[in-house]
Design a protein around this motif. Structure first.
Motif, PDB file in Angstrom:
ATOM      1  N   VAL A  62       3.558 101.810  21.048  1.00 18.81           N
ATOM      2  CA  VAL A  62       3.942 103.245  20.163  1.00 18.81           C
ATOM      3  C   VAL A  62       4.646 102.592  19.008  1.00 18.81           C
ATOM      4  CG1 VAL A  62       5.564 104.919  20.077  1.00 18.81           C
ATOM      5  CG2 VAL A  62       4.478 104.248  22.502  1.00 18.81           C
ATOM      6  N   PRO A  63       4.157 103.028  17.802  1.00 19.63           N
ATOM      7  CA  PRO A  63       4.761 102.394  16.734  1.00 19.63           C
ATOM      8  C   PRO A  63       6.116 103.364  16.384  1.00 19.63           C
ATOM      9  CG  PRO A  63       2.642 103.573  16.045  1.00 19.63           C
ATOM     10  CD  PRO A  63       2.884 103.545  17.653  1.00 19.63           C
ATOM     11  N   SER A  64       6.682 103.057  15.433  1.00 21.55           N
ATOM     12  CA  SER A  64       7.894 103.752  14.997  1.00 21.55           C
ATOM     13  C   SER A  64       7.472 104.821  13.928  1.00 21.55           C
ATOM     14  CB  SER A  64       8.911 102.975  14.115  1.00 21.55           C
ATOM     15  OG  SER A  64       8.407 102.241  13.137  1.00 21.55           O
ATOM     16  N   ALA A  65       8.302 105.778  13.484  1.00 21.74           N
ATOM     17  CA  ALA A  65       7.789 106.993  12.666  1.00 21.74           C
ATOM     18  C   ALA A  65       7.109 106.532  11.398  1.00 21.74           C
ATOM     19  CB  ALA A  65       9.026 107.777  12.337  1.00 21.74           C
ATOM     20  N   ASP A  66       7.240 105.322  10.857  1.00 20.93           N
ATOM     21  CA  ASP A  66       6.752 105.081   9.624  1.00 20.93           C
ATOM     22  C   ASP A  66       5.275 104.213   9.731  1.00 20.93           C
ATOM     23  OD1 ASP A  66       7.777 102.788  10.255  1.00 20.93           O
ATOM     24  OD2 ASP A  66       8.752 102.374   8.370  1.00 20.93           O
ATOM     25  N   GLY A  67       5.053 104.033  11.087  1.00 22.21           N
ATOM     26  CA  GLY A  67       3.774 103.478  11.241  1.00 22.21           C
ATOM     27  C   GLY A  67       4.059 101.854  11.371  1.00 22.21           C
ATOM     28  N   ARG A  68       5.171 101.367  11.370  1.00 23.38           N
ATOM     29  CA  ARG A  68       5.665 100.040  11.307  1.00 23.38           C
ATOM     30  C   ARG A  68       5.184  99.250  12.742  1.00 23.38           C
ATOM     31  NH1 ARG A  68       8.720  97.979   7.232  1.00 23.38           N
ATOM     32  NH2 ARG A  68       9.284  99.421   5.632  1.00 23.38           N
ATOM     33  N   SER A  69       3.780  98.958  13.141  1.00 22.15           N
ATOM     34  CA  SER A  69       3.436  98.327  14.332  1.00 22.15           C
ATOM     35  C   SER A  69       2.394  97.456  13.917  1.00 22.15           C
ATOM     36  CB  SER A  69       2.606  99.362  15.276  1.00 22.15           C
ATOM     37  OG  SER A  69       2.303  98.775  16.245  1.00 22.15           O
ATOM     38  N   SER A  70       2.587  96.203  14.197  1.00 25.99           N
ATOM     39  CA  SER A  70       1.786  95.012  13.854  1.00 25.99           C
ATOM     40  C   SER A  70       0.921  94.678  15.016  1.00 25.99           C
ATOM     41  CB  SER A  70       2.325  93.892  13.126  1.00 25.99           C
ATOM     42  OG  SER A  70       3.126  94.174  12.014  1.00 25.99           O
ATOM     43  N   PRO A  86      -2.261  92.402  11.036  1.00 29.73           N
ATOM     44  CA  PRO A  86      -1.134  93.323  11.165  1.00 29.73           C
ATOM     45  C   PRO A  86      -1.595  95.084  10.818  1.00 29.73           C
ATOM     46  CG  PRO A  86      -0.646  92.106   9.095  1.00 29.73           C
ATOM     47  CD  PRO A  86      -1.892  91.325   9.952  1.00 29.73           C
ATOM     48  N   GLY A  87      -0.874  95.556  11.568  1.00 29.52           N
ATOM     49  CA  GLY A  87      -1.525  97.089  11.297  1.00 29.52           C
ATOM     50  C   GLY A  87      -0.416  97.939  10.979  1.00 29.52           C
ATOM     51  N   THR A  88      -0.784  98.934  10.155  1.00 32.35           N
ATOM     52  CA  THR A  88       0.178 100.014   9.717  1.00 32.35           C
ATOM     53  C   THR A  88      -0.339 101.216   9.252  1.00 32.35           C
ATOM     54  OG1 THR A  88       2.110 100.193   8.222  1.00 32.35           O
ATOM     55  CG2 THR A  88       0.449  99.009   7.201  1.00 32.35           C
ATOM     56  N   ALA A  89       0.469 102.354   9.112  1.00 29.80           N
ATOM     57  CA  ALA A  89       0.096 103.641   8.636  1.00 29.80           C
ATOM     58  C   ALA A  89       0.813 103.976   7.115  1.00 29.80           C
ATOM     59  CB  ALA A  89       0.042 104.700   9.460  1.00 29.80           C
ATOM     60  N   ILE A 120      -4.954  86.915   5.857  1.00 29.39           N
ATOM     61  CA  ILE A 120      -4.190  88.279   6.300  1.00 29.39           C
ATOM     62  C   ILE A 120      -5.241  89.248   5.940  1.00 29.39           C
ATOM     63  CG2 ILE A 120      -2.260  89.869   5.689  1.00 29.39           C
ATOM     64  CD1 ILE A 120      -0.864  87.557   4.589  1.00 29.39           C
ATOM     65  N   GLY A 121      -5.545  89.801   7.285  1.00 29.35           N
ATOM     66  CA  GLY A 121      -6.609  91.030   7.318  1.00 29.35           C
ATOM     67  C   GLY A 121      -5.639  92.154   7.698  1.00 29.35           C
ATOM     68  N   TYR A 122      -6.411  93.427   8.176  1.00 29.86           N
ATOM     69  CA  TYR A 122      -5.855  94.446   8.475  1.00 29.86           C
ATOM     70  C   TYR A 122      -6.528  94.977  10.007  1.00 29.86           C
ATOM     71  CZ  TYR A 122      -4.608  99.507   8.403  1.00 29.86           C
ATOM     72  OH  TYR A 122      -4.152 100.746   8.452  1.00 29.86           O
ATOM     73  N   GLY A 123      -5.486  95.367  10.731  1.00 31.75           N
ATOM     74  CA  GLY A 123      -5.658  95.947  12.026  1.00 31.75           C
ATOM     75  C   GLY A 123      -5.762  97.604  11.914  1.00 31.75           C
ATOM     76  N   ALA A 124      -6.734  98.068  12.097  1.00 40.61           N
ATOM     77  CA  ALA A 124      -7.109  99.342  11.785  1.00 40.61           C
ATOM     78  C   ALA A 124      -6.501 100.543  12.663  1.00 40.61           C
ATOM     79  CB  ALA A 124      -8.719  99.839  11.352  1.00 40.61           C
ATOM     80  N   MET A 125      -6.056 100.070  13.951  1.00 38.88           N
ATOM     81  CA  MET A 125      -5.564 100.946  15.121  1.00 38.88           C
ATOM     82  C   MET A 125      -4.835 102.173  14.519  1.00 38.88           C
ATOM     83  SD  MET A 125      -4.067 100.283  18.880  1.00 38.88           S
ATOM     84  CE  MET A 125      -2.458  99.562  18.310  1.00 38.88           C
ATOM     85  N   GLN A 126      -3.705 101.722  13.700  1.00 42.19           N
ATOM     86  CA  GLN A 126      -2.683 102.589  13.161  1.00 42.19           C
ATOM     87  C   GLN A 126      -3.362 103.653  12.282  1.00 42.19           C
ATOM     88  OE1 GLN A 126      -0.018 102.841  14.679  1.00 42.19           O
ATOM     89  NE2 GLN A 126      -0.370 101.043  15.950  1.00 42.19           N
TER      90      GLN A 126
END
Length: 321
Positions: free
Chosen positions: A313-321, A268-271, A27-33
């Protein structure tokens, strides 16, 4: 911990797999967000530091994420002692103000220029892994005109950059089976294609990657990043498996990928820090034979859709993977 001792390393979430000759957490991290935190740079740096504290040692990025902002955050946040494999990509450039915020950049000279841009923004002399995004398949742009470039010409540019020491390893993205087969003699470390429990067109590529010791790194792992794409979280079977306390449908969709094949690496990515912890916790989710059978039975729909409209387009809390 005794004074002066070194903290024990965090457990590697999801176990480990091989990437470009390195052993990394699955499990890594996608940094786009991280781009969503442009006006809160300190939060972006802290989020990436938290990912490392949780055991993440594989980060996916691109110079065109935030027009260099994301790479700049990575440069500030990561330290040599973290021993993180940073994977970037070439094949597209920013297109500010355009109908689509990216444009293809497939020509050999553009690939080289993008590698140089990534070296500069990440502040390194050598990029661990660079994915050539071919745009042949999957959701997204398609090359036209002088952007239709032969694979051999592109691989010649990429291998030259590797020979010069600017690239450690070469990956591919947005490719079909024939392209991957043709590229194998160049030495391919990973393949990034759109793939999820609801979209399994590329099962043959996944199997070839397993046979060739190539990491399979799915993007859009839950679907739905573009309008019209299937969503794992819309599936009744996914919700049924997620009935266990504390498990979400999104976590089930990601956990299925880890269980499906041992060479799968997630990015998966998130902010959002809470969502980051949820993504890391996916590594602790056990799916029994009944759950896996139910998920395997989910109807697969095609991701192979040229899209010239909105980006994810991620949701308001950055929940985009």
């Amino acid at each position: 911990m005794t004074p002066g001792s070194t903290p024990a390393p965090a457990p590697r979430p999801g176990g480990t797999a091989r990437l470009a000759g390195r052993t990394v957490s699955r499990i890594g991290y996608g940094a786009m967000q991280l781009e969503r935190l442009r006006d809160r740079r300190d939060e972006a740096v802290a989020l990436l530091r938290r990912a490392v504290e949780l055991g993440v040692d594989h980060v996916d990025t691109a110079e065109f994420y935030g027009a260099g902002f994301v790479n700049d955050v990575i440069r500030e946040a990561l330290r040599p002692a973290d021993d993180v494999v940073v994977v970037t990509k070439v094949g597209a450039d920013p297109n500010p103000g355009g109908r689509v915020p990216l444009r293809p950049a497939q020509r050999p000279e553009e690939l080289r220029a993008s590698v140089e841009d990534n070296l500069r923004s990440l502040g390194v002399d050598r990029l661990d892994v660079v994915n050539l995004r071919r745009l042949d398949t999957g959701p997204g742009l398609r090359p036209e005109g002088d952007q239709v470039v032969g694979l051999d010409d592109q691989l010649a540019a990429m291998t030259a950059l590797r020979d010069e020491g600017k690239i450690g390893a070469i990956g591919l993205s947005g490719v079909g089976l024939d392209t991957l087969r043709r590229a194998l003699p160049a030495g391919i470390a990973c393949v990034q294609n759109a793939y999820a429990v609801v979209a399994r067109d590329d099962e043959d590529l996944l199997e070839l990657c397993a046979a060739e010791d190539i990491a399979w790194v799915p993007f859009f792992p839950l679907g739905g990043a573009f309008p019209g794409l299937p969503k794992a979280t819309d599936e009744p079977a996914v919700h049924a498996v997620a009935a266990s306390p504390g498990v979400t449908p999104s976590q089930v969709g990601l956990a299925w990928l880890l269980h499906h094949a041992p060479h799968v690496l997630l990015i998966p990515g998130t902010a959002d820090a809470a969502h980051l912890a949820e993504n890391i916790a996916v590594g602790d989710i056990a799916l029994d034979a009944t759950a896996l059978a139910a998920l395997d039975a989910v109807t697969s729909r095609s991701y192979d859709v040229p899209i010239g409209c909105r980006p994810p387009v991620p949701s308001a809390d950055g929940r985009s993977s």
